[in-house]
Design a protein around this motif. Structure first.
Motif, PDB file in Angstrom:
ATOM      1  N   ALA A 167      -1.423  12.936   1.611  1.00 58.62           N
ATOM      2  CA  ALA A 167      -2.432  13.868   2.109  1.00 58.62           C
ATOM      3  C   ALA A 167      -2.855  13.456   3.521  1.00 58.62           C
ATOM      4  O   ALA A 167      -3.234  12.314   3.759  1.00 58.62           O
TER       5      ALA A 167
ATOM      6  N   PRO B 153       2.052  17.702   0.400  1.00 52.59           N
ATOM      7  CA  PRO B 153       1.346  16.454   0.123  1.00 52.59           C
ATOM      8  C   PRO B 153       1.649  15.963  -1.292  1.00 52.59           C
ATOM      9  O   PRO B 153       1.609  16.745  -2.250  1.00 52.59           O
TER      10      PRO B 153
ATOM     11  N   THR C 225       0.286  13.195  -3.950  1.00 54.90           N
ATOM     12  CA  THR C 225      -0.888  12.344  -4.164  1.00 54.90           C
ATOM     13  C   THR C 225      -0.886  11.641  -5.515  1.00 54.90           C
ATOM     14  O   THR C 225      -1.802  10.879  -5.810  1.00 54.90           O
TER      15      THR C 225
END
Length: 324
Positions: free
Chosen positions: A87, A104, A106
């Protein structure tokens, strides 16, 4: 014209064949189709690639939906789909990198469908036909994946039988990629001088490095570091792939003379330079076309890089070979 095909092959390898074009009678040399192993198609005019000598490309960061919609034809395209990045990590927020080309990651989860999960991101790229998975390891421009997250992405790629290519930049990122089993580096490491042991380990592991040296033409320090690292990697037996990062800066579309010269200076010369250009990784070889280099053939290794910059792509059936 260099009359001896055996002397020519001593310079540029066994694939070289003296030939002429059936339609025009123009003499030259045929070689296997050339591939640029690092481009961004959304930033260039791909229709000019073939006349500039490039038959195939590897898109290393684009919209997977748009890439999957492509039809057949030239250039032949293999692709990674979107960048997988932490991110806020590179290249998030760059003007040239719309949201569609960034994913992204995560969560290291290997379960499908987990938001932000490693397997979720890899599964998406694979579902759109990716031939390779691209990860960002750029500690010089924001957060970078830690070892555990990178391991999870590599493991998810292995489920699909896909190699992993990484953008490495910043202290320790090349080592992190190597430790995780990353197959290919999207750029020759340019932000740190690598020690001999690490380079030897990378070469022995079978890791490949995509050159992209010419992008540092305006940054002498990065140019020197990249050239020295690539020279040591090639001397250690490492496998080098020609790539330019086309779309990065205002440069011609096609075979780049600056990239060829930089590779030559780093010791990737003659037949090794042709191999770097014609390796089909990560896809099957481009069929139905050949590289044609018109005019007189090179007479020494020092001539080869400049000579190759005159390449174009022609249908294989158009070439009449004279080296019987």
């Amino acid at each position: 014209m260099h009359a001896d095909p055996f002397a020519l092959r001593d310079l540029v390898g066994p694939s070289a064949r003296v030939c002429r074009r059936a339609l025009t009678g123009e003499s030259g040399v045929s070689l296997p189709p050339f591939v640029d192993h690092h481009v961004h198609l959304h930033l260039i005019d791909e229709h000019r690639l073939a006349e500039g000598g490039i038959a195939g490309v590897v898109d290393l960061g684009g919209d997977p939906v748009e890439l999957a919609r492509r039809g057949d034809g030239l250039p032949h395209v293999a692709y990674a789909g979107a960048f997988l990045t932490p991110a806020g990590g590179y290249p998030s927020g760059r003007g040239w990198a719309p949201d569609a080309i960034v994913r992204p990651v995560t969560d290291p989860s290997d379960h499908p469908g987990v938001p932000g999960g490693a397997a979720t991101a890899v599964d998406e790229q694979a579902s759109f036909g990716a031939s390779v998975i691209k990860v960002s390891l750029n500690a010089a421009a924001g957060p970078a994946f830690d070892a555990a997250m990178l391991d999870a992405i590599v493991a998810a790629a292995r489920v699909h039988g896909l190699p992993v290519v990484a953008h490495v930049e910043g202290e320790g990122m090349t080592r992190r990629a190597l430790d995780a089993g990353v197959d290919v580096l999207a750029h020759t490491p340019f932000s740190e001088a690598l020690d001999t042991a690490l380079i030897a380990r990378a070469a022995a592991s079978g890791q490949r490095w995509i050159s992209t040296l010419d992008i540092h033409a305006a940054d002498p320090a990065a140019a020197r570091t990249g050239s020295a690292n690539l020279a040591a990697f090639a001397a250690a037996g490492g496998s080098v792939l020609y790539g330019t990062d086309l779309g990065n800066g205002d440069r011609p579309v096609g075979v780049l003379a600056g990239e060829l010269t930089a590779l030559d200076v780093a010791g990737v010369r003659g037949a090794a330079l042709v191999d770097a250009l014609s390796d089909p990784w990560p896809a099957a070889p481009v069929s139905g076309v050949a590289t044609f280099v018109p005019g007189p053939t090179p007479r020494s290794l020092d001539d080869v890089a400049g000579w190759l910059s005159g390449a174009t792509v022609v249908p294989s059936e158009e070439l009449i070979h004279d080296d019987h």
